[in-house]
Design a protein around this motif. Structure first.
Motif, PDB file in Angstrom:
ATOM      1  N   VAL A 149      39.776  39.132  33.804  1.00  0.00           N
ATOM      2  CA  VAL A 149      40.520  40.385  34.809  1.00  0.00           C
ATOM      3  C   VAL A 149      41.841  40.074  35.543  1.00  0.00           C
ATOM      4  CG1 VAL A 149      39.676  41.826  36.724  1.00  0.00           C
ATOM      5  CG2 VAL A 149      38.337  40.981  35.705  1.00  0.00           C
ATOM      6  N   VAL A 150      42.210  40.802  35.217  1.00  0.00           N
ATOM      7  CA  VAL A 150      43.979  40.399  34.900  1.00  0.00           C
ATOM      8  C   VAL A 150      44.945  41.142  36.750  1.00  0.00           C
ATOM      9  CG1 VAL A 150      45.212  42.179  34.066  1.00  0.00           C
ATOM     10  CG2 VAL A 150      46.046  39.934  33.655  1.00  0.00           C
ATOM     11  N   GLY A 151      44.055  41.459  36.833  1.00  0.00           N
ATOM     12  CA  GLY A 151      44.196  42.763  37.826  1.00  0.00           C
ATOM     13  C   GLY A 151      44.382  43.812  38.331  1.00  0.00           C
ATOM     14  N   GLN A 152      45.006  44.512  39.564  1.00  0.00           N
ATOM     15  CA  GLN A 152      44.396  46.442  39.502  1.00  0.00           C
ATOM     16  C   GLN A 152      45.997  46.374  38.312  1.00  0.00           C
ATOM     17  OE1 GLN A 152      43.161  48.182  40.264  1.00  0.00           O
ATOM     18  NE2 GLN A 152      42.134  47.457  42.390  1.00  0.00           N
ATOM     19  N   GLU A 153      45.975  47.320  37.915  1.00  0.00           N
ATOM     20  CA  GLU A 153      46.929  48.035  37.084  1.00  0.00           C
ATOM     21  C   GLU A 153      47.661  49.082  37.787  1.00  0.00           C
ATOM     22  OE1 GLU A 153      44.772  49.542  33.672  1.00  0.00           O
ATOM     23  OE2 GLU A 153      44.278  48.376  32.868  1.00  0.00           O
ATOM     24  N   ALA A 154      49.332  48.839  36.730  1.00  0.00           N
ATOM     25  CA  ALA A 154      49.953  50.239  37.445  1.00  0.00           C
ATOM     26  C   ALA A 154      50.578  51.347  36.979  1.00  0.00           C
ATOM     27  CB  ALA A 154      51.344  48.638  37.210  1.00  0.00           C
ATOM     28  N   LEU A 155      50.327  52.578  37.437  1.00  0.00           N
ATOM     29  CA  LEU A 155      50.793  53.525  36.905  1.00  0.00           C
ATOM     30  C   LEU A 155      52.025  53.877  36.650  1.00  0.00           C
ATOM     31  CD1 LEU A 155      48.985  56.106  38.911  1.00  0.00           C
ATOM     32  CD2 LEU A 155      47.965  55.719  37.375  1.00  0.00           C
ATOM     33  N   GLU A 266      35.452  30.978  31.573  1.00  0.00           N
ATOM     34  CA  GLU A 266      35.300  30.993  32.988  1.00  0.00           C
ATOM     35  C   GLU A 266      37.395  30.240  33.232  1.00  0.00           C
ATOM     36  OE1 GLU A 266      32.502  30.032  35.902  1.00  0.00           O
ATOM     37  OE2 GLU A 266      31.652  30.412  35.302  1.00  0.00           O
ATOM     38  N   LYS A 267      37.850  29.568  32.494  1.00  0.00           N
ATOM     39  CA  LYS A 267      39.023  29.043  32.470  1.00  0.00           C
ATOM     40  C   LYS A 267      39.814  30.386  31.980  1.00  0.00           C
ATOM     41  CE  LYS A 267      42.583  26.399  30.582  1.00  0.00           C
ATOM     42  NZ  LYS A 267      42.756  25.348  29.314  1.00  0.00           N
ATOM     43  N   LEU A 268      40.014  30.835  30.718  1.00  0.00           N
ATOM     44  CA  LEU A 268      40.058  32.558  31.176  1.00  0.00           C
ATOM     45  C   LEU A 268      40.431  33.021  32.327  1.00  0.00           C
ATOM     46  CD1 LEU A 268      41.731  33.887  28.925  1.00  0.00           C
ATOM     47  CD2 LEU A 268      39.614  35.192  28.420  1.00  0.00           C
ATOM     48  N   ALA A 269      39.399  33.225  32.771  1.00  0.00           N
ATOM     49  CA  ALA A 269      39.613  34.653  33.749  1.00  0.00           C
ATOM     50  C   ALA A 269      40.505  33.341  35.001  1.00  0.00           C
ATOM     51  CB  ALA A 269      38.390  34.591  34.429  1.00  0.00           C
ATOM     52  N   LEU A 270      40.583  32.481  35.515  1.00  0.00           N
ATOM     53  CA  LEU A 270      40.724  32.378  36.039  1.00  0.00           C
ATOM     54  C   LEU A 270      42.569  32.302  35.736  1.00  0.00           C
ATOM     55  CD1 LEU A 270      41.811  30.740  39.056  1.00  0.00           C
ATOM     56  CD2 LEU A 270      41.018  28.599  37.990  1.00  0.00           C
ATOM     57  N   ARG A 271      42.954  32.060  35.325  1.00  0.00           N
ATOM     58  CA  ARG A 271      43.911  32.147  34.730  1.00  0.00           C
ATOM     59  C   ARG A 271      44.697  33.537  34.399  1.00  0.00           C
ATOM     60  NH1 ARG A 271      46.648  27.369  31.948  1.00  0.00           N
ATOM     61  NH2 ARG A 271      45.553  25.407  33.229  1.00  0.00           N
ATOM     62  N   GLN A 272      43.978  34.314  34.158  1.00  0.00           N
ATOM     63  CA  GLN A 272      44.406  35.514  34.064  1.00  0.00           C
ATOM     64  C   GLN A 272      44.493  35.787  35.322  1.00  0.00           C
ATOM     65  OE1 GLN A 272      45.345  37.009  31.101  1.00  0.00           O
ATOM     66  NE2 GLN A 272      44.053  39.198  30.699  1.00  0.00           N
ATOM     67  N   ALA A 273      44.111  35.898  36.052  1.00  0.00           N
ATOM     68  CA  ALA A 273      44.615  36.880  37.006  1.00  0.00           C
ATOM     69  C   ALA A 273      45.684  35.567  38.207  1.00  0.00           C
ATOM     70  CB  ALA A 273      42.658  35.857  38.242  1.00  0.00           C
ATOM     71  N   LEU A 274      45.334  34.613  38.223  1.00  0.00           N
ATOM     72  CA  LEU A 274      46.521  33.707  38.712  1.00  0.00           C
ATOM     73  C   LEU A 274      47.988  34.124  37.856  1.00  0.00           C
ATOM     74  CD1 LEU A 274      45.291  30.100  38.940  1.00  0.00           C
ATOM     75  CD2 LEU A 274      45.672  31.685  41.006  1.00  0.00           C
TER      76      LEU A 274
END
Length: 341
Positions: A149-155, A266-274
């Motif tokens: 999950v990378v985070g909230q998207e932008a319009l 799980e590593k991918l998820a952490l790196r993606q969010a950060l």
């Protein structure tokens, strides 16, 4: 007698070595995975990191062919391609499958629920979400391995988009599913199209704006060469991109290889969010100096959107699996104090 025993031992050792070699060779697996992200984006680079991690940690037992930018089939077709064996795994997102079952909305893009990737991931890993979601994936002969999950998207928009009133008659690219219903309630005119078609549609004026990805990914796609208005921080959509694999293929992997892929996710998820948070803030600072107007919606406008979104969940939850997932999310959001009642 000693020579005979020596020859027997030699033959036995050679046979055992041959069996071990054959076993090791048979454990090698190639996984064909497709993602909708291009290799130049933040998400594409993190997908490449995942590939390297899995291949190195498995000692070469798992080899991954990653197909970027939906180069084998369209994004929406990736899940079925993996389920049928054309591919082995789908690294897009569950929201593309809402036409198959409304429940995929609530594992793909919950919309108007969680504020951060960490809250959303905690539902999956700590809030009972994985067990509930796995029932859905298994129904279609797929296994959910994890989220990133990378985070909230932008319009992104070619017109000003300062608040909720600006959505009236705003024609924009929307992914399929519940988002179209939410934005229609707020007066917008969503147009469903594939992720890869967004740039051209903006360029030709078919749409006024787009819900494509996070601010950093949109920048990487060149959207702000055309669209000079954007929302940040995002608030409306936070897709859970998934790794989901053909169930038979997954179950054929040795336990150690399955564990390696789960840990790498799980590593991918952490790196993606950060990485998403860092990249979004950097992109916002750069865009402001290049003539792009950034809008941070007011608390009242954000709450109005969240209220419209959460009121749509029950309307959209048309299957037993969807109802179960909505109930799970509501229960967990209430624990976090994020449910609008």
């Amino acid at each position: 007698m000693l020579n005979k025993l020596s020859r027997t031992l030699h033959v036995g050792v050679a046979a055992a070595a041959a069996m071990l070699f054959a076993s090791a060779a048979s454990a090698e697996t190639t996984l064909r995975i497709q993602t909708h992200y291009g290799p130049e984006t933040l998400s594409g680079k993190n997908a490449a990191m995942f590939v390297e991690d899995v291949q190195v940690m498995s000692g070469g037992d798992i080899k991954i062919e990653m197909f970027y930018s939906s180069s084998v089939v369209k994004s929406v077709e990736t899940f079925d391609a993996a389920s049928s064996g054309i591919l082995d795994c789908d690294m897009t997102g569950g929201a593309y499958q809402t036409g198959k079952n409304a429940a995929f909305q609530f594992v793909g893009d919950i919309m108007g629920g969680y504020d951060t990737p960490y809250q959303q991931l905690s539902w999956l890993l700590l809030g009972g979400g994985m067990a509930e979601a796995q029932k859905l994936y298994n129904k279609y002969d797929m296994q959910l391995i994890g989220w990133w999950v990378v985070g909230q998207e932008a319009l992104s928009s070619t017109k000003p988009i300062a608040g909720i009133d600006a959505l009236k008659d705003w024609k924009f690219r929307s992914p399929p599913g519940m988002e179209t219903k939410i934005f229609e309630k707020l007066g917008a005119k969503p147009v469903v199209m594939d992720f890869t078609e967004v740039f051209t549609a903006l360029q030709t004026g078919i749409i006024d704006g787009a819900d494509a990805s996070i601010l950093a990914n949109n920048t990487g796609m060149g959207l702000y060469d055309i669209a000079k208005h954007a929302t940040h921080p995002g608030f409306h959509s936070m897709p859970s991109d998934h790794l989901a694999c053909n169930k038979a293929k997954w179950e054929a992997l040795p336990e150690k290889d399955r564990r390696i892929m789960e840990v790498a996710m799980e590593k991918l998820a952490l790196r993606q969010a950060l990485g998403g948070d860092k990249a979004n803030n950097e992109a916002a600072a750069k865009l402001k100096t290049s003539g792009v107007t950034i809008y941070d919606w007011s608390a009242d406008d954000r709450r109005a959107f969240h209220a419209a979104a959460q009121s749509t969940w029950d309307e959209f939850a048309s299957t037993d699996e969807a109802k179960a997932l909505v109930a799970s999310h509501k229960s967990y959001l209430k624990q976090l104090g994020l449910l609008i009642e």
